[in-house]
Design a protein around this motif. Structure first.
Motif, PDB file in Angstrom:
ATOM      1  N   ASP A  73      47.435  53.452  -2.901  1.00  0.00           N
ATOM      2  CA  ASP A  73      47.878  53.134  -4.261  1.00  0.00           C
ATOM      3  C   ASP A  73      46.815  52.389  -5.062  1.00  0.00           C
ATOM      4  N   LEU A  74      45.558  52.697  -4.799  1.00  0.00           N
ATOM      5  CA  LEU A  74      44.473  52.013  -5.491  1.00  0.00           C
ATOM      6  C   LEU A  74      44.353  52.409  -6.958  1.00  0.00           C
ATOM      7  N   GLU A  75      45.080  53.442  -7.379  1.00  0.00           N
ATOM      8  CA  GLU A  75      45.094  53.816  -8.786  1.00  0.00           C
ATOM      9  C   GLU A  75      46.155  53.017  -9.549  1.00  0.00           C
ATOM     10  N   ASP A  76      47.002  52.294  -8.806  1.00  0.00           N
ATOM     11  CA  ASP A  76      48.029  51.448  -9.421  1.00  0.00           C
ATOM     12  C   ASP A  76      47.507  50.019  -9.539  1.00  0.00           C
ATOM     13  N   ASP A  77      48.303  49.149 -10.129  1.00  0.00           N
ATOM     14  CA  ASP A  77      47.867  47.751 -10.209  1.00  0.00           C
ATOM     15  C   ASP A  77      48.190  46.978  -8.934  1.00  0.00           C
ATOM     16  N   THR A  78      49.035  47.533  -8.053  1.00  0.00           N
ATOM     17  CA  THR A  78      49.331  46.921  -6.760  1.00  0.00           C
ATOM     18  C   THR A  78      48.963  47.909  -5.664  1.00  0.00           C
ATOM     19  N   ALA A  79      48.003  47.538  -4.845  1.00  0.00           N
ATOM     20  CA  ALA A  79      47.561  48.382  -3.730  1.00  0.00           C
ATOM     21  C   ALA A  79      48.181  47.876  -2.436  1.00  0.00           C
ATOM     22  N   LEU A  80      48.296  48.776  -1.464  1.00  0.00           N
ATOM     23  CA  LEU A  80      48.881  48.446  -0.167  1.00  0.00           C
ATOM     24  C   LEU A  80      47.830  48.505   0.924  1.00  0.00           C
ATOM     25  N   ILE A  81      47.936  47.570   1.869  1.00  0.00           N
ATOM     26  CA  ILE A  81      46.990  47.456   2.964  1.00  0.00           C
ATOM     27  C   ILE A  81      47.674  47.794   4.286  1.00  0.00           C
ATOM     28  N   ASP A  82      46.945  48.487   5.164  1.00  0.00           N
ATOM     29  CA  ASP A  82      47.377  48.735   6.539  1.00  0.00           C
ATOM     30  C   ASP A  82      46.200  48.360   7.429  1.00  0.00           C
ATOM     31  N   LEU A  83      46.346  47.284   8.180  1.00  0.00           N
ATOM     32  CA  LEU A  83      45.287  46.782   9.057  1.00  0.00           C
ATOM     33  C   LEU A  83      45.686  47.017  10.501  1.00  0.00           C
ATOM     34  N   ARG A  84      44.798  47.646  11.254  1.00  0.00           N
ATOM     35  CA  ARG A  84      45.046  47.908  12.679  1.00  0.00           C
ATOM     36  C   ARG A  84      43.835  47.441  13.477  1.00  0.00           C
ATOM     37  N   LEU A  85      44.088  46.523  14.395  1.00  0.00           N
ATOM     38  CA  LEU A  85      43.031  46.009  15.252  1.00  0.00           C
ATOM     39  C   LEU A  85      43.200  46.548  16.669  1.00  0.00           C
ATOM     40  N   ALA A  86      42.078  46.789  17.330  1.00  0.00           N
ATOM     41  CA  ALA A  86      42.094  47.201  18.736  1.00  0.00           C
ATOM     42  C   ALA A  86      42.710  46.086  19.572  1.00  0.00           C
ATOM     43  N   GLU A  87      43.295  46.457  20.705  1.00  0.00           N
ATOM     44  CA  GLU A  87      43.952  45.465  21.559  1.00  0.00           C
ATOM     45  C   GLU A  87      43.027  44.293  21.893  1.00  0.00           C
ATOM     46  N   ASN A  88      41.752  44.581  22.232  1.00  0.00           N
ATOM     47  CA  ASN A  88      40.840  43.509  22.633  1.00  0.00           C
ATOM     48  C   ASN A  88      40.350  42.656  21.466  1.00  0.00           C
ATOM     49  N   ALA A  89      40.727  43.024  20.230  1.00  0.00           N
ATOM     50  CA  ALA A  89      40.348  42.225  19.055  1.00  0.00           C
ATOM     51  C   ALA A  89      41.476  41.307  18.605  1.00  0.00           C
ATOM     52  N   ARG A  90      42.640  41.485  19.184  1.00  0.00           N
ATOM     53  CA  ARG A  90      43.796  40.688  18.767  1.00  0.00           C
ATOM     54  C   ARG A  90      43.785  39.324  19.444  1.00  0.00           C
ATOM     55  N   GLY A  91      44.397  38.346  18.751  1.00  0.00           N
ATOM     56  CA  GLY A  91      44.487  37.000  19.307  1.00  0.00           C
ATOM     57  C   GLY A  91      43.201  36.203  19.211  1.00  0.00           C
ATOM     58  N   ARG A  92      42.239  36.677  18.435  1.00  0.00           N
ATOM     59  CA  ARG A  92      40.941  36.017  18.300  1.00  0.00           C
ATOM     60  C   ARG A  92      40.693  35.483  16.888  1.00  0.00           C
ATOM     61  N   GLY A  93      41.710  35.586  16.002  1.00  0.00           N
ATOM     62  CA  GLY A  93      41.540  35.107  14.628  1.00  0.00           C
ATOM     63  C   GLY A  93      40.889  36.116  13.701  1.00  0.00           C
ATOM     64  N   ILE A  94      40.654  37.322  14.193  1.00  0.00           N
ATOM     65  CA  ILE A  94      39.982  38.337  13.378  1.00  0.00           C
ATOM     66  C   ILE A  94      40.852  38.753  12.202  1.00  0.00           C
ATOM     67  N   GLY A  95      42.160  38.887  12.400  1.00  0.00           N
ATOM     68  CA  GLY A  95      43.048  39.269  11.301  1.00  0.00           C
ATOM     69  C   GLY A  95      42.954  38.302  10.139  1.00  0.00           C
ATOM     70  N   THR A  96      43.055  37.007  10.443  1.00  0.00           N
ATOM     71  CA  THR A  96      42.960  35.984   9.400  1.00  0.00           C
ATOM     72  C   THR A  96      41.600  36.022   8.720  1.00  0.00           C
ATOM     73  N   ALA A  97      40.541  36.179   9.503  1.00  0.00           N
ATOM     74  CA  ALA A  97      39.184  36.126   8.962  1.00  0.00           C
ATOM     75  C   ALA A  97      38.810  37.374   8.166  1.00  0.00           C
ATOM     76  N   ILE A  98      39.361  38.536   8.531  1.00  0.00           N
ATOM     77  CA  ILE A  98      38.981  39.761   7.814  1.00  0.00           C
ATOM     78  C   ILE A  98      39.755  39.926   6.514  1.00  0.00           C
ATOM     79  N   LEU A  99      40.917  39.322   6.380  1.00  0.00           N
ATOM     80  CA  LEU A  99      41.707  39.493   5.154  1.00  0.00           C
ATOM     81  C   LEU A  99      40.935  39.089   3.893  1.00  0.00           C
TER      82      LEU A  99
END
Length: 180
Positions: A73-99
């Motif tokens: 929905d990047l043509e709209d004024d509100t876009a939607l995000i879908d973030l998927r991390l590999a299992e070995n990347a979870r629990g390391r703070g990457i989600g918070t840091a990449i946002l």
């Protein structure tokens, strides 16, 4: 914390890697927790990374792929995000840091987008915490709004961040108690 960056998914060069990433990992809080190769390829060919109003990036940690973010929905004024991390990347703070990196990319690349929204299941505590820590605001709690394969629906919880808040360094609160 590793250096986190984004790199656009390039079609057709990255097609096989995209399909492999989606089908090789389990995403327990998504509607399709473990897409098959065919389902992942169908998602790709439907335009999820390069269709109208869509954009996809690899999430890199020290240059190594640890996730995928797709935006719609990047043509709209509100876009939607879908973030998927590999299992070995979870629990390391990457989600918070990449946002914040994703926010900077979207607001820098797509000037018409004034708000970025993400939704997750109520039981995805890690993602909900990542949104809050990265300055996103909870805007909705859709009761029984998330279908669960083989189970009862769970709530879908929506978080968003405003371009104006990022630019001003403030957070606009949600007026929860505004009913007469």
């Amino acid at each position: 914390m590793p250096a986190l960056t984004l790199r656009p998914v390039e079609r057709p060069r990255d097609d096989d890697a995209f399909v492999e990433f989606l089908s090789a990992h389990e995403f327990p809080f998504h509607m399709q927790p473990r897409p098959t190769t065919e389902e992942a390829r169908k998602r790709l060919t439907s335009g999820i990374v390069d269709g109208p109003g869509a954009f996809g990036c690899w999430v890199l940690a020290d240059g190594e792929v640890v996730g995928i973010v797709t935006l719609e929905d990047l043509e709209d004024d509100t876009a939607l995000i879908d973030l998927r991390l590999a299992e070995n990347a979870r629990g390391r703070g990457i989600g918070t840091a990449i946002l914040p990196v994703i926010v900077a990319e979207v607001f820098g690349r797509f000037p018409s987008v004034r708000k970025l929204e993400g939704q997750t299941r109520e039981d995805n505590v890690a993602m909900r915490r990542a949104f809050r820590r990265a300055g996103w605001v909870k805007e909705a709690h859709y009761r029984e709004g998330w279908p669960v394969v083989g189970g009862q629906p769970l709530a879908s919880v929506a978080y968003a961040i405003l371009r104006s808040d990022v630019q001003s360094g403030t957070t606009t609160p949600v007026p929860w108690d505004d009913e007469p």
